[in-house]
Write a protein that holds these residues in place. Sequence first.
Motif, PDB file in Angstrom:
ATOM      1  N   ASN A 149      27.456  -2.996  75.092  1.00 21.97           N
ATOM      2  CA  ASN A 149      27.231  -3.283  76.511  1.00 21.97           C
ATOM      3  C   ASN A 149      26.062  -2.443  77.014  1.00 21.97           C
ATOM      4  OD1 ASN A 149      29.832  -4.957  77.506  1.00 21.97           O
ATOM      5  ND2 ASN A 149      30.454  -3.420  75.990  1.00 21.97           N
ATOM      6  N   ASP A 150      24.882  -3.030  77.005  1.00 17.50           N
ATOM      7  CA  ASP A 150      23.673  -2.293  77.357  1.00 17.50           C
ATOM      8  C   ASP A 150      23.664  -1.812  78.803  1.00 17.50           C
ATOM      9  OD1 ASP A 150      22.722  -2.676  74.804  1.00 17.50           O
ATOM     10  OD2 ASP A 150      21.518  -4.434  75.328  1.00 17.50           O
ATOM     11  N   ALA A 151      24.443  -2.455  79.674  1.00 21.99           N
ATOM     12  CA  ALA A 151      24.419  -2.097  81.090  1.00 21.99           C
ATOM     13  C   ALA A 151      25.256  -0.862  81.405  1.00 21.99           C
ATOM     14  CB  ALA A 151      24.919  -3.270  81.938  1.00 21.99           C
ATOM     15  N   VAL A 152      26.004  -0.362  80.430  1.00 26.84           N
ATOM     16  CA  VAL A 152      26.899   0.775  80.666  1.00 26.84           C
ATOM     17  C   VAL A 152      26.217   2.069  80.239  1.00 26.84           C
ATOM     18  CG1 VAL A 152      29.119   1.820  80.092  1.00 26.84           C
ATOM     19  CG2 VAL A 152      28.947  -0.661  80.407  1.00 26.84           C
ATOM     20  N   ALA A 153      26.188   3.044  81.158  1.00 32.22           N
ATOM     21  CA  ALA A 153      25.550   4.328  80.885  1.00 32.22           C
ATOM     22  C   ALA A 153      26.509   5.325  80.254  1.00 32.22           C
ATOM     23  CB  ALA A 153      24.975   4.912  82.176  1.00 32.22           C
ATOM     24  N   GLU A 154      27.756   5.315  80.700  1.00 29.83           N
ATOM     25  CA  GLU A 154      28.746   6.245  80.161  1.00 29.83           C
ATOM     26  C   GLU A 154      30.135   5.702  80.451  1.00 29.83           C
ATOM     27  OE1 GLU A 154      29.535  10.010  82.247  1.00 29.83           O
ATOM     28  OE2 GLU A 154      28.139   9.365  83.808  1.00 29.83           O
ATOM     29  N   ILE A 155      31.105   6.208  79.705  1.00 30.94           N
ATOM     30  CA  ILE A 155      32.500   5.828  79.921  1.00 30.94           C
ATOM     31  C   ILE A 155      33.357   7.075  79.824  1.00 30.94           C
ATOM     32  CG2 ILE A 155      32.761   5.182  77.487  1.00 30.94           C
ATOM     33  CD1 ILE A 155      34.782   3.025  78.462  1.00 30.94           C
ATOM     34  N   ARG A 156      34.335   7.180  80.714  1.00 27.44           N
ATOM     35  CA  ARG A 156      35.226   8.325  80.739  1.00 27.44           C
ATOM     36  C   ARG A 156      36.663   7.851  80.522  1.00 27.44           C
ATOM     37  NH1 ARG A 156      33.075  12.381  85.595  1.00 27.44           N
ATOM     38  NH2 ARG A 156      30.866  12.378  84.958  1.00 27.44           N
ATOM     39  N   PHE A 157      37.415   8.653  79.786  1.00 32.75           N
ATOM     40  CA  PHE A 157      38.795   8.317  79.468  1.00 32.75           C
ATOM     41  C   PHE A 157      39.734   9.434  79.907  1.00 32.75           C
ATOM     42  CE2 PHE A 157      36.345   6.245  76.029  1.00 32.75           C
ATOM     43  CZ  PHE A 157      36.783   4.937  76.162  1.00 32.75           C
ATOM     44  N   SER A 158      40.913   9.033  80.352  1.00 32.44           N
ATOM     45  CA  SER A 158      42.030   9.949  80.506  1.00 32.44           C
ATOM     46  C   SER A 158      43.228   9.289  79.840  1.00 32.44           C
ATOM     47  CB  SER A 158      42.323  10.212  81.990  1.00 32.44           C
ATOM     48  OG  SER A 158      43.383  11.129  82.130  1.00 32.44           O
ATOM     49  N   ALA A 159      43.799   9.964  78.826  1.00 33.61           N
ATOM     50  CA  ALA A 159      44.805   9.322  77.988  1.00 33.61           C
ATOM     51  C   ALA A 159      45.971  10.269  77.723  1.00 33.61           C
ATOM     52  CB  ALA A 159      44.178   8.872  76.670  1.00 33.61           C
ATOM     53  N   PRO A 160      47.067  10.101  78.445  1.00 32.21           N
ATOM     54  CA  PRO A 160      48.259  10.862  78.091  1.00 32.21           C
ATOM     55  C   PRO A 160      48.801  10.381  76.756  1.00 32.21           C
ATOM     56  CG  PRO A 160      48.763   9.241  79.790  1.00 32.21           C
ATOM     57  CD  PRO A 160      47.272   9.223  79.603  1.00 32.21           C
ATOM     58  N   ASN A 161      49.158  11.318  75.903  1.00 37.53           N
ATOM     59  CA  ASN A 161      49.727  10.972  74.600  1.00 37.53           C
ATOM     60  C   ASN A 161      51.222  10.717  74.787  1.00 37.53           C
ATOM     61  OD1 ASN A 161      50.335  10.678  71.893  1.00 37.53           O
ATOM     62  ND2 ASN A 161      48.968  12.344  71.261  1.00 37.53           N
ATOM     63  N   LYS A 162      51.620   9.464  74.731  1.00 34.54           N
ATOM     64  CA  LYS A 162      53.019   9.085  74.933  1.00 34.54           C
ATOM     65  C   LYS A 162      53.775   9.320  73.623  1.00 34.54           C
ATOM     66  CE  LYS A 162      52.601   7.509  79.179  1.00 34.54           C
ATOM     67  NZ  LYS A 162      53.295   8.124  80.323  1.00 34.54           N
ATOM     68  N   HIS A 163      54.365  10.492  73.521  1.00 29.08           N
ATOM     69  CA  HIS A 163      54.960  10.919  72.261  1.00 29.08           C
ATOM     70  C   HIS A 163      56.205  10.100  71.914  1.00 29.08           C
ATOM     71  CE1 HIS A 163      52.248  14.295  72.114  1.00 29.08           C
ATOM     72  NE2 HIS A 163      52.673  14.740  73.285  1.00 29.08           N
ATOM     73  N   HIS A 164      56.311   9.759  70.636  1.00 32.11           N
ATOM     74  CA  HIS A 164      57.509   9.120  70.077  1.00 32.11           C
ATOM     75  C   HIS A 164      57.969   9.981  68.906  1.00 32.11           C
ATOM     76  CE1 HIS A 164      55.888   5.846  72.450  1.00 32.11           C
ATOM     77  NE2 HIS A 164      56.991   5.149  72.247  1.00 32.11           N
ATOM     78  N   PHE A 165      59.161  10.550  69.038  1.00 35.29           N
ATOM     79  CA  PHE A 165      59.658  11.467  68.030  1.00 35.29           C
ATOM     80  C   PHE A 165      60.742  10.791  67.192  1.00 35.29           C
ATOM     81  CE2 PHE A 165      58.277  14.366  71.497  1.00 35.29           C
ATOM     82  CZ  PHE A 165      57.260  14.998  70.803  1.00 35.29           C
ATOM     83  N   LEU A 166      60.658  10.999  65.876  1.00 36.20           N
ATOM     84  CA  LEU A 166      61.623  10.421  64.947  1.00 36.20           C
ATOM     85  C   LEU A 166      63.009  11.022  65.203  1.00 36.20           C
ATOM     86  CD1 LEU A 166      61.277   8.379  62.564  1.00 36.20           C
ATOM     87  CD2 LEU A 166      61.358  10.366  61.040  1.00 36.20           C
ATOM     88  N   VAL A 167      64.015  10.161  65.278  1.00 32.88           N
ATOM     89  CA  VAL A 167      65.381  10.619  65.529  1.00 32.88           C
ATOM     90  C   VAL A 167      66.062  10.960  64.197  1.00 32.88           C
ATOM     91  CG1 VAL A 167      67.639   9.982  66.462  1.00 32.88           C
ATOM     92  CG2 VAL A 167      65.552   9.206  67.601  1.00 32.88           C
ATOM     93  N   ASP A 168      66.727  12.094  64.179  1.00 40.47           N
ATOM     94  CA  ASP A 168      67.473  12.496  62.985  1.00 40.47           C
ATOM     95  C   ASP A 168      68.797  11.730  62.946  1.00 40.47           C
ATOM     96  OD1 ASP A 168      68.660  13.703  60.836  1.00 40.47           O
ATOM     97  OD2 ASP A 168      68.914  15.667  61.799  1.00 40.47           O
ATOM     98  N   LEU A 169      68.906  10.786  62.032  1.00 38.11           N
ATOM     99  CA  LEU A 169      70.116   9.978  61.902  1.00 38.11           C
ATOM    100  C   LEU A 169      71.024  10.462  60.770  1.00 38.11           C
ATOM    101  CD1 LEU A 169      68.641   6.371  62.365  1.00 38.11           C
ATOM    102  CD2 LEU A 169      69.681   7.866  64.087  1.00 38.11           C
ATOM    103  N   SER A 170      70.638  11.582  60.132  1.00 36.29           N
ATOM    104  CA  SER A 170      71.432  12.067  58.989  1.00 36.29           C
ATOM    105  C   SER A 170      72.867  12.441  59.367  1.00 36.29           C
ATOM    106  CB  SER A 170      70.726  13.266  58.339  1.00 36.29           C
ATOM    107  OG  SER A 170      70.588  14.344  59.258  1.00 36.29           O
TER     108      SER A 170
END
Length: 302
Positions: free
Chosen positions: A237-258
């Motif tokens: 996209n030649d018309a874009v000069a810069e892009i900014r991001f804000s990204a919360p990391n939506k954590h998914h943790f493995l459940v211990d089913l043992s």
Amino acid sequence: MGISLGANQYGKAENRVVRVYRDTDRHEIVDLNVSTSLRGDFADAHVTGDQADVLPTDTQKNTAFAYAKKHGVTSPEDYAIALGRRFLEASPKASSAQIRVEQYAWDRIPVGANGSDHAFVRRGGAVRTTVVTVAGRGADEQVWVVSGLQDLVLLKSTGSEFKGFLEDEYTTLAETDDRILATSLVARWRYDSATGVDWNKSHDAISASLLETFATTYSHALQETLYLMGRRVLETNDAVAEIRFSAPNKHHFLVDLSPFGLENHNEVFVAADRPYGLIEATVTRDDAPPAGDAWLAVPSFL
């Protein structure tokens, strides 16, 4: 001790402007949340209470509605530029006007082959945004456009790792070479010009680039993913000069089913909403024009 007035602005926030086009039996709907503000020489209003130079916020509200009819809303950007110019015309002491717009998408309710002509269902997912700043008049006019999207919730169930990170005595996080990567993305991109841009086509193309890159690129970390997404947008996209991001990391943790005698091969997770990692980054074209007032009062990050 001297005391003086510092930076100030005023306006009307969150005008809910809905424009229905009834030119044919098949209606179109544009649903906006519009906030307007003016900056300029308004010291008398603050220091002495003299409102002679103040265009009331109620007038700004009325103008937002009137221009939805008079000018129309072909895109949030075009509408916001027109509003900004109108406010500078109506307010001689204003030096700049900023218009912030969120657009909420609606889809036709599925009826027949082409959907209902005049019944809609609110679409979930990302909200389209733009922040337009108009400064000066006539030959001295400058217009900055920052468009984007927010609340874009993304998830990939594999193709992401996080390992090799710095550790100290407080580190408990285990390395992983196969994890869920999820975020609720805010992306805002600055155009290098306010002319010659097909705003709707550009928005759709950039959104598609972001989604495709997220889906198809292996991720060593969310930081890398954001950079690759931003680089792809600038490359295409030649018309874009810069892009900014804000990204919360939506954590998914493995459940211990043992404890239940079950194995969990990356199948069952708990989604944790907080605390969360917050990753923010800017990707800029090396020859981009100066940002000027583009980011002034944009809902901020970085």
